[in-house]
Design an enzyme around this catalytic site. Structure first.
Site, PDB file in Angstrom:
ATOM      1  N   HIS A 370       0.812  -1.226   0.000  1.00 42.58           N
ATOM      2  CA  HIS A 370       0.000   0.000   0.000  1.00 42.58           C
ATOM      3  C   HIS A 370       0.844   1.274   0.000  1.00 42.58           C
ATOM      4  CE1 HIS A 370       1.353  -0.677   3.995  1.00 42.58           C
ATOM      5  NE2 HIS A 370       0.980   0.520   4.358  1.00 42.58           N
ATOM      6  N   ASP A 371       2.165   1.144   0.040  1.00 41.11           N
ATOM      7  CA  ASP A 371       3.036   2.324   0.090  1.00 41.11           C
ATOM      8  C   ASP A 371       3.738   2.603  -1.225  1.00 41.11           C
ATOM      9  OD1 ASP A 371       2.508   2.879   2.741  1.00 41.11           O
ATOM     10  OD2 ASP A 371       4.140   1.626   3.487  1.00 41.11           O
TER      11      ASP A 371
HETATM   12  C1  NOJ Z   1       4.693   2.318   7.136  1.00 41.69           C
HETATM   13  C2  NOJ Z   1       3.318   2.088   6.614  1.00 41.69           C
HETATM   14  O1  NOJ Z   1       3.367   1.039   5.692  1.00 41.69           O
HETATM   15  C3  NOJ Z   1       2.861   3.382   6.007  1.00 41.69           C
HETATM   16  O2  NOJ Z   1       1.660   3.242   5.291  1.00 41.69           O
HETATM   17  C4  NOJ Z   1       2.711   4.394   7.113  1.00 41.69           C
HETATM   18  O3  NOJ Z   1       2.389   5.642   6.549  1.00 41.69           O
HETATM   19  C5  NOJ Z   1       4.013   4.529   7.906  1.00 41.69           C
HETATM   20  N1  NOJ Z   1       4.609   3.261   8.204  1.00 41.69           N
HETATM   21  C6  NOJ Z   1       3.747   5.224   9.211  1.00 41.69           C
HETATM   22  O4  NOJ Z   1       3.045   4.370  10.070  1.00 41.69           O
END
Ligand code: NOJ
Length: 603
Positions: A370-371
């Site tokens: 999702h990132d």
């Molecule tokens: C990693 C997570 O995968 C991401 O989506 C999130 O924004 C950051 N950590 C902060 O929790």
């Protein structure tokens, strides 16, 4: 699965315990403890340290609850939506579902800002819904992994509300503070802050608090034993409900250098080196392992693996008793340039990490989450002509590498980047604040927007595409983020009917991986590393050998296999095109983005 096999061995041993001579008991116990279903010394199938485990064999499906299925028409996915799709999950053949955070949250960062770790986010449902979901998954033999966000909480968490009320409040020390009388804090970089400043001034306590992520995500102070114990108890609360694993969000950052020394100019370009693997990280992990993790038969996976191979090993090697596996960012970083990437770089990264973990430790294998952007838009070619083939090829790569396969929902359909034109369409705090930052610095906003089309996390967070009806069948309301217009063709209903679809291919290859231990445990050997188009490797385990050939190119390609590869009576296990590909004199003619897996006779 191996775990249940071992359990069977244990039952037999226990049953006959009394009648067996002590030395037999001892040797059986020894072989059980060593974890060898087939003793290593007889056939060198498994090496000494990489013992079989259910979580090594699992295919983990990452489900983004906000975008999966909305059951009540509010435009946001929810737990009852997931419950209504349990049979779909079962049909995929996957072993475990990793849910992104489902805990109470004001959603500054889509649930990664938790305001109550022991309750469910209102938009997602209730604790009863959660219990029903867990039961429904288990009934279908699917395990559940929850996302633990322990580096920071929400600023709306009761702990933080108390903490900011006064310096003498017992919760003050649950967070990191810099009192104003010490002057300006030593600079710290924040990933999501509009100004990238990780210190925010709080008038109530005349102090700055630390937030590596957004201002609404204050970092928890792991130095404080009381906080740690509260976290451990909270973890037990969920584990006692019967969940099967934990994904540890940003855990490599929890231990801070509390002397707050100044970092060199430009340190933020190499942030993991400075923020990751802090001085007490292993102390906390060992404590967490002995207090919580070791008491359950669960899998644990760290997000992030430090900045060196040694860091990664220090987190996951079995003898260290910390975590089971980690995912590193090297492969993800390779595809981050919109101008493309070089295949040899990707091969080298996979190869380096595989070789380093061949005997010890275990890794997660993935190309998306999702990132990051959609897998097919980043590493493949999502144009109409090549989307299906390249997406199947990437799926083949994930399912044929050594390591636990992690697969992001929607990739099994070939979902691709949405590429928003307007900043108003974005929902992700990372994109929105980076835009404001670029605006404040008078940067080229068109260039910024163009880059987001490729890189923004929202590309991957658009609603799951169920069918060709309104909003792709995701919601009857207004979706919290726009649906990708390609849902008319790319959707479950259409792909379930089509044996040549990405979805049908995904089910086939998952079944193949599950049936063949060589794809899970087999050693990996790469060929022709510098070839810019073709990725070719073998996996070998005992008498079994598999050959994988992947054509990462829009063109037909003739590929000459290494002469050490004997293809005599090679049998095709899976092919992302119909028909067969003959091998003559070790030569193959590959179609664009063709992926073939052969079973070989081991010489
Ligand atoms: C990693 C997570 O995968 C991401 O989506 C999130 O924004 C950051 N950590 C902060 O929790």
């Amino acid at each position: 699965m191996q775990g249940s096999h071992l359990f069977g061995v244990w039952r037999v041993v226990s049953k006959n315990m009394r009648s067996l001579k002590p030395f037999i008991i001892l040797s059986l116990l020894f072989s059980f403890i060593a974890g060898h279903a087939q003793p290593v010394s007889k056939n060198k199938v498994y090496n000494k340290t990489n013992k079989p485990a259910w979580w090594k064999e699992a295919v983990v499906y990452q489900l983004y609850p906000r975008s999966f299925k909305d059951s009540d028409g509010d435009g946001v996915g929810d737990l009852r939506g997931i419950i209504s799709k349990l049979d779909y999950l079962k049909s995929l053949g996957i072993d475990a579902v990793w849910l992104n955070p489902i805990f109470a949250s004001p959603n500054d960062d889509n649930g990664y800002d938790i305001s109550d770790y022991r309750s469910i986010m209102k938009e997602f449902g209730t604790m009863q819904d959660f219990d029903e979901l867990l039961k429904g998954l288990h009934k279908r033999n699917i395990k559940l992994v929850l996302d633990m966000v322990l580096n920071h909480s929400s600023d709306e968490h009761e702990w933080f509300k108390q903490a900011k009320s006064s310096r003498s409040n017992p919760y003050h020390n649950y967070y990191h503070w810099w009192p104003e009388e010490k002057g300006k804090p030593t600079p710290r970089y924040s990933f999501f802050d509009v100004n990238n400043d990780a210190w925010k001034y709080e008038a109530g306590t005349k102090s700055y608090y630390l937030h590596y992520f957004s201002q609404k995500q204050p970092d928890l102070n792991w130095e404080n034993e009381k906080l740690r114990n509260e976290v451990y108890n909270m973890m037990k609360f969920w584990l006692d409900k019967g969940i099967d694993g934990l994904r540890m969000d940003a855990f490599q950052y929890v231990s801070k250098d509390t002397t707050w020394k100044k970092y060199p100019e430009g340190y933020e370009k190499n942030i993991i080196k400075y923020y990751g693997m802090g001085p007490n990280l292993h102390k906390y992990l060992k404590e967490m392992n002995s207090t919580v993790l070791s008491k359950y038969n669960i899998m644990t996976v760290a997000e992030g693996a430090g900045s060196t191979l040694a860091d990664a090993h220090s987190l996951v090697d079995a003898n260290r008793q910390e975590l089971n596996m980690a995912y590193h960012f090297e492969i993800m970083d390779i595809g981050n340039d919109p101008r493309g990437y070089k295949l040899p770089d990707l091969k080298k990264a996979f190869t380096k990490w595989d070789h380093s973990f061949a005997d010890k430790g275990w890794l997660a294998i993935f190309l998306a989450n999702h990132d990051v952007p959609r897998m097919v838009s980043k590493y493949g070619n999502d144009s109409e002509s090549f989307r299906t083939a390249s997406s199947k090829l990437l799926t083949t790569l994930v399912m044929t590498m050594r390591g636990t396969s992690y697969y992001f929902n929607g990739d099994e359909l070939g979902m691709s980047n949405i590429r928003f034109n307007n900043i108003e369409d974005y929902r992700d705090i990372a994109t929105i604040n980076a835009y404001k930052n670029a605006q404040a610095k008078n940067e080229d906003l068109q260039a910024f927007m163009d880059k987001q089309k490729f890189i923004s996390r929202d590309n991957t967070r658009t609603p799951f595409q169920w069918d060709a009806t309104l909003n792709a069948g995701f919601t009857t309301g207004i979706p919290w983020i726009k649906v990708n217009p390609n849902y008319k063709e790319v959707n479950v209903a259409a792909e379930e009917k089509n044996p040549a679809s990405e979805l049908s291919y995904f089910k086939k290859i998952v079944a193949l991986r599950k049936a063949s231990r060589v794809l899970v445990y087999g050693s990996y050997k790469v060929f022709d590393l510098e070839n810019p188009k073709v990725y070719c490797y073998t996996r070998s385990l005992g008498k079994e050998k598999v050959l994988v050939v992947l054509n990462f190119s829009d063109k037909e390609t003739t590929y000459l296999l290494d002469k050490s590869i004997s293809t005599l009576s090679a049998k095709t296990l899976i092919n992302n095109y119909s028909g067969t590909v003959g091998i003559a004199n070790n030569k193959l003619n590959l179609k664009p983005w063709q992926a073939i897996v052969y079973k070989l006779n081991k010489a």
